[in-house]
Design an enzyme around this catalytic site. Structure first.
Site, PDB file in Angstrom:
ATOM      1  N   HIS A   1      40.212  31.209  35.435  1.00  0.00           N
ATOM      2  CA  HIS A   1      40.821  31.558  34.143  1.00  0.00           C
ATOM      3  C   HIS A   1      41.626  32.849  34.187  1.00  0.00           C
ATOM      4  O   HIS A   1      42.401  33.114  33.270  1.00  0.00           O
ATOM      5  CB  HIS A   1      39.734  31.728  33.076  1.00  0.00           C
ATOM      6  CG  HIS A   1      39.279  30.436  32.499  1.00  0.00           C
ATOM      7  ND1 HIS A   1      38.026  30.270  31.971  1.00  0.00           N
ATOM      8  CD2 HIS A   1      39.899  29.253  32.374  1.00  0.00           C
ATOM      9  CE1 HIS A   1      37.900  29.030  31.554  1.00  0.00           C
ATOM     10  NE2 HIS A   1      39.013  28.394  31.790  1.00  0.00           N
TER      11      HIS A   1
ATOM     12  N   HIS B   1      44.875  32.399  21.302  1.00  0.00           N
ATOM     13  CA  HIS B   1      44.456  32.080  22.672  1.00  0.00           C
ATOM     14  C   HIS B   1      43.975  33.385  23.307  1.00  0.00           C
ATOM     15  O   HIS B   1      43.432  33.416  24.398  1.00  0.00           O
ATOM     16  CB  HIS B   1      45.603  31.449  23.472  1.00  0.00           C
ATOM     17  CG  HIS B   1      45.165  30.848  24.771  1.00  0.00           C
ATOM     18  ND1 HIS B   1      45.277  31.520  25.963  1.00  0.00           N
ATOM     19  CD2 HIS B   1      44.572  29.662  25.043  1.00  0.00           C
ATOM     20  CE1 HIS B   1      44.795  30.746  26.934  1.00  0.00           C
ATOM     21  NE2 HIS B   1      44.354  29.626  26.399  1.00  0.00           N
TER      22      HIS B   1
HETATM   23  C1  TGV Z   1      39.591  22.871  29.605  1.00  0.00           C
HETATM   24  C2  TGV Z   1      42.905  23.692  28.183  1.00  0.00           C
HETATM   25  C3  TGV Z   1      41.742  22.266  26.707  1.00  0.00           C
HETATM   26  C4  TGV Z   1      36.247  23.322  32.430  1.00  0.00           C
HETATM   27  C5  TGV Z   1      37.356  24.014  32.023  1.00  0.00           C
HETATM   28  C6  TGV Z   1      41.177  26.885  30.176  1.00  0.00           C
HETATM   29  C7  TGV Z   1      42.666  28.758  29.692  1.00  0.00           C
HETATM   30  C8  TGV Z   1      41.118  29.198  27.223  1.00  0.00           C
HETATM   31  C9  TGV Z   1      40.818  28.061  28.130  1.00  0.00           C
HETATM   32  C10 TGV Z   1      39.788  27.187  27.794  1.00  0.00           C
HETATM   33  C11 TGV Z   1      39.446  26.146  28.653  1.00  0.00           C
HETATM   34  C12 TGV Z   1      40.148  26.007  29.853  1.00  0.00           C
HETATM   35  C13 TGV Z   1      39.242  23.856  30.507  1.00  0.00           C
HETATM   36  C14 TGV Z   1      40.744  22.900  28.723  1.00  0.00           C
HETATM   37  C15 TGV Z   1      41.856  23.646  29.038  1.00  0.00           C
HETATM   38  C16 TGV Z   1      42.849  22.998  26.991  1.00  0.00           C
HETATM   39  C17 TGV Z   1      40.682  22.207  27.573  1.00  0.00           C
HETATM   40  C18 TGV Z   1      37.785  22.241  30.557  1.00  0.00           C
HETATM   41  C19 TGV Z   1      36.667  21.573  30.972  1.00  0.00           C
HETATM   42  C20 TGV Z   1      41.524  27.890  29.318  1.00  0.00           C
HETATM   43  N1  TGV Z   1      39.874  25.040  30.764  1.00  0.00           N
HETATM   44  N2  TGV Z   1      38.705  21.885  29.651  1.00  0.00           N
HETATM   45  N3  TGV Z   1      35.907  22.123  31.916  1.00  0.00           N
HETATM   46  N4  TGV Z   1      38.118  23.455  31.099  1.00  0.00           N
HETATM   47  O1  TGV Z   1      40.888  29.059  26.006  1.00  0.00           O
HETATM   48  O2  TGV Z   1      41.528  30.239  27.680  1.00  0.00           O
HETATM   49  O3  TGV Z   1      43.638  28.820  28.951  1.00  0.00           O
HETATM   50  O4  TGV Z   1      42.611  29.378  30.749  1.00  0.00           O
END
Ligand code: TGV
Length: 607
Positions: free
Chosen positions: A265, A493
């Site tokens: 991330h 975000h």
């Molecule tokens: C997602 C994007 C929907 C593991 C990781 C990545 C980012 C944030 C964030 C939140 C989750 C992220 C992710 C997903 C990513 C849109 C879902 C999963 C499942 C980020 N990763 N789904 N398992 N996942 O809010 O920052 O932007 O780095």
């Protein structure tokens, strides 16, 4: 993660004034028959019958056998741009299902959301329904002027005041009153030659659109070497490699992710200039949608000059040991591609840095290593570098994030136990009364009425599967959007954590980070508190008043427009936070909203 890869069924909406030019994230609100109204009090009663009716929608039902496949699908769905069919993933995905490896050593009883089925909102818009919605379109609170492209003045220079103490900036948001973008930065601004003559750069991130990224660099720097640090594996990695094909100046570096369900991330730019070196730590992915109508934050370092040739490696340290900590974070990747950057950083003077680095890097840590990463790192910094405050039990902790992991059947499992203890730490006082905890996360109404409308919910991936197991959590929730005119119309975000005075006019500390509210990001204690396990890479920076020779940070009263005379910390949301009422629900991305059209007249029906 590359965004040009998605296997779900996204149907491009054709509501009349959207035509062919879609906003970056515009996934088109979905429609299915109304499952019945979903309303429940803050703390209780998610209509679980809904879940039984539609247990696990998935874009590739037959193939989704492993969690990583689901994870992949989820990522892909979140950042749709092109419709691309993906051939024969079946074999690969099946192989992945067997690899849950890292689990054996962990004794975490709860899972984070990464493990869970996060059915993404794959969206279809039947043309009959679409018409109906178009006809029912309500007046947009943003007026008829809705910018599809960035407005003409969007890229006009907005050089931040160089005397800006905090070096904390928000992103420019398309479609908001100009005053809310004063002092804000677009990615193109960050890469302008006036910040330095770029020689080489590194981009650490989660989701990449490399063609778009290249366009953000000024023409004169566009062919300078760029190293991409990512966490993609297998098909996702192959797609990233393919994205990089047209760009011989781009090299890739895959961060090791040896613990299951970890993600890369961390969002950071390392910029090496003729004039020195700069670090940007931010919250935006390298995709257009993240720089369009969302609230994002960043810290931009000062320009770090090169040290004299014969300096020792430990020269150029800051009072916050930023140099040591950045080098330690980079070393944790154990990536040969980063070695030359580690050497370069050692040759620069980072002594002007006034912030502390708070990183997470995957692993299971024991003994003194427990305090190197995640929330125990934050706890140690707060213990050592903040001062006890009178009435400290009345100073609320505020956490604000865009995604939520699974944190167990009750608050004692992680949140009110270990995580709250970290956030409640100020100075070395022995007594640690529990302060109020306010968690800010967009409600359904916040998303519906936002600039992007429901598609904003595609980057707020809190799933019903996770939510229904922790209804207790929602009683902590406060709105992201305090009114319907301001900057909070851009959904968050950004992720921030802070300790505020009872009247919210002072801060004891402030953190901006990539870390959402999850154990994967912040780490969770295991083995009778003798070990901490961290799954993901995260990076953030901590502001403490002592590093600015202050007792507390005053909260900037009117952050917009930014004026050089205004002082205080620019908290990116309204204070005091507004608690959810009994009518408010947290945004859950796989619950449909077919009866209440959003700001673009669309509804949301995940498949
Ligand atoms: C997602 C994007 C929907 C593991 C990781 C990545 C980012 C944030 C964030 C939140 C989750 C992220 C992710 C997903 C990513 C849109 C879902 C999963 C499942 C980020 N990763 N789904 N398992 N996942 O809010 O920052 O932007 O780095």
């Amino acid at each position: 993660m590359s965004q040009d890869s998605q296997h779900g069924k996204w149907t491009v909406s054709s509501s009349e004034d959207e035509d062919d030019q879609l906003p970056p994230s515009s996934s088109n609100p979905p429609q299915v028959p109304d499952p019945g109204s979903f309303s429940s009090p803050v703390e209780t009663k998610v209509d679980t019958t809904y879940v039984e009716v539609k247990p696990e929608p998935s874009p590739i039902p037959v193939l989704v056998v492993g969690s990583e496949a689901r994870q992949q699908a989820t990522k892909n769905q979140a950042y749709p741009i092109k419709y691309e069919s993906s051939p024969s993933l079946a074999g690969k995905r099946k192989l992945e299902a067997a690899d849950g490896s890292g689990w054996a050593l962990s004794d975490s009883d709860d899972d984070d959301d990464a493990k869970k089925n996060n059915p993404p909102p794959a969206m279809t818009v039947p043309s009959s329904k679409r018409k109906k919605v178009v006809n029912e379109r309500p007046p947009s609170p943003h007026g008829r002027v809705y910018y599809i492209d960035e407005p003409d003045d969007f890229f006009e220079s907005s050089v931040p005041c160089q005397d800006d103490m905090f070096r904390f900036y928000l992103n420019k948001v398309t479609g908001l009153d100009k005053k809310y973008n004063s002092g804000a930065l677009h990615i193109r601004d960050i890469l302008l030659p006036l910040f330095g003559t770029l020689k080489e750069s590194v981009q650490f991130n989660y989701c990449f659109d490399l063609a778009w990224m290249v366009q953000q660099y000024p023409p004169e720097f566009r062919d300078r070497p760029v190293l991409i640090v990512h966490g993609d594996k297998r098909e996702a990695k192959a797609r990233l490699v393919q994205q990089a094909q047209p760009f011989p100046h781009i090299r890739l570096c895959q961060a090791k992710l040896d613990i299951a369900f970890g993600t890369h991330h961390t969002k950071m730019m390392l910029l090496w200039y003729e004039e020195g070196f700069r670090v940007i730590i931010l919250t935006s992915n390298l995709i257009r949608a993240d720089w369009y109508q969302k609230t994002q934050g960043m810290w931009m370092s000062p320009l770090f000059p090169r040290l004299p040739k014969d300096s020792s490696d430990t020269c150029g340290e800051s009072p916050t040991f930023f140099k040591r900590d950045l080098l330690e974070y980079l070393a944790s990747y154990r990536a040969p591609e980063l070695e030359e950057w580690i050497q370069r950083i050692k040759e620069h003077d980072l002594s002007e840095t006034r912030v502390y680095l708070v990183g997470s890097t995957p692993g299971r840590y024991v003994g003194p290593d427990m305090e190197r990463w995640g929330h125990l790192r934050l706890r140690k910094l707060l213990y050592e570098h903040t001062k006890c405050i009178p009435d400290e039990e009345r100073w609320p902790v505020v956490g604000q994030f865009s995604s939520i992991g699974s944190m167990g059947v009750d608050k004692t499992k992680w949140l009110a136990g270990e995580f709250q203890r970290t956030l409640a730490t100020v100075g070395k006082s022995a007594l640690r009364p529990n302060p109020p905890v306010h968690l800010l996360y967009p409600s359904v109404e916040d998303v519906r009425m936002s600039l992007e409308g429901y598609p904003a919910g595609g980057s707020l991936p809190y799933s019903i599967q996770t939510a229904q197991k922790q209804l207790w959590l929602h009683s902590y929730f406060h709105r992201w959007q305090a009114d319907s005119t301001g900057r909070t119309h851009a959904m968050p975000h950004i992720k921030t954590y802070m300790r505020a005075s009872p009247d919210f006019t002072q801060l004891a500390w402030f953190l901006v980070t990539s870390a959402n509210l999850s154990k994967a990001a912040w780490g969770a204690l295991e083995k009778n508190n003798t070990q901490v396990m961290v799954r993901s890479y995260e990076l953030g920076i901590l502001y403490v008043p002592s590093a600015f020779n202050m007792k507390t940070f005053p909260v900037r009263k009117n952050p917009f427009p930014v004026s050089s005379s205004s002082s205080g910390f620019p908290v990116p949301f309204d204070l005091p936070p507004t608690r959810y009422t009994s009518k408010d629900q947290p945004w859950i991305w796989n619950i449909p909203h077919s009866q209440a059209p959003d700001t673009h007249g669309n509804v949301w029906v995940p498949s």
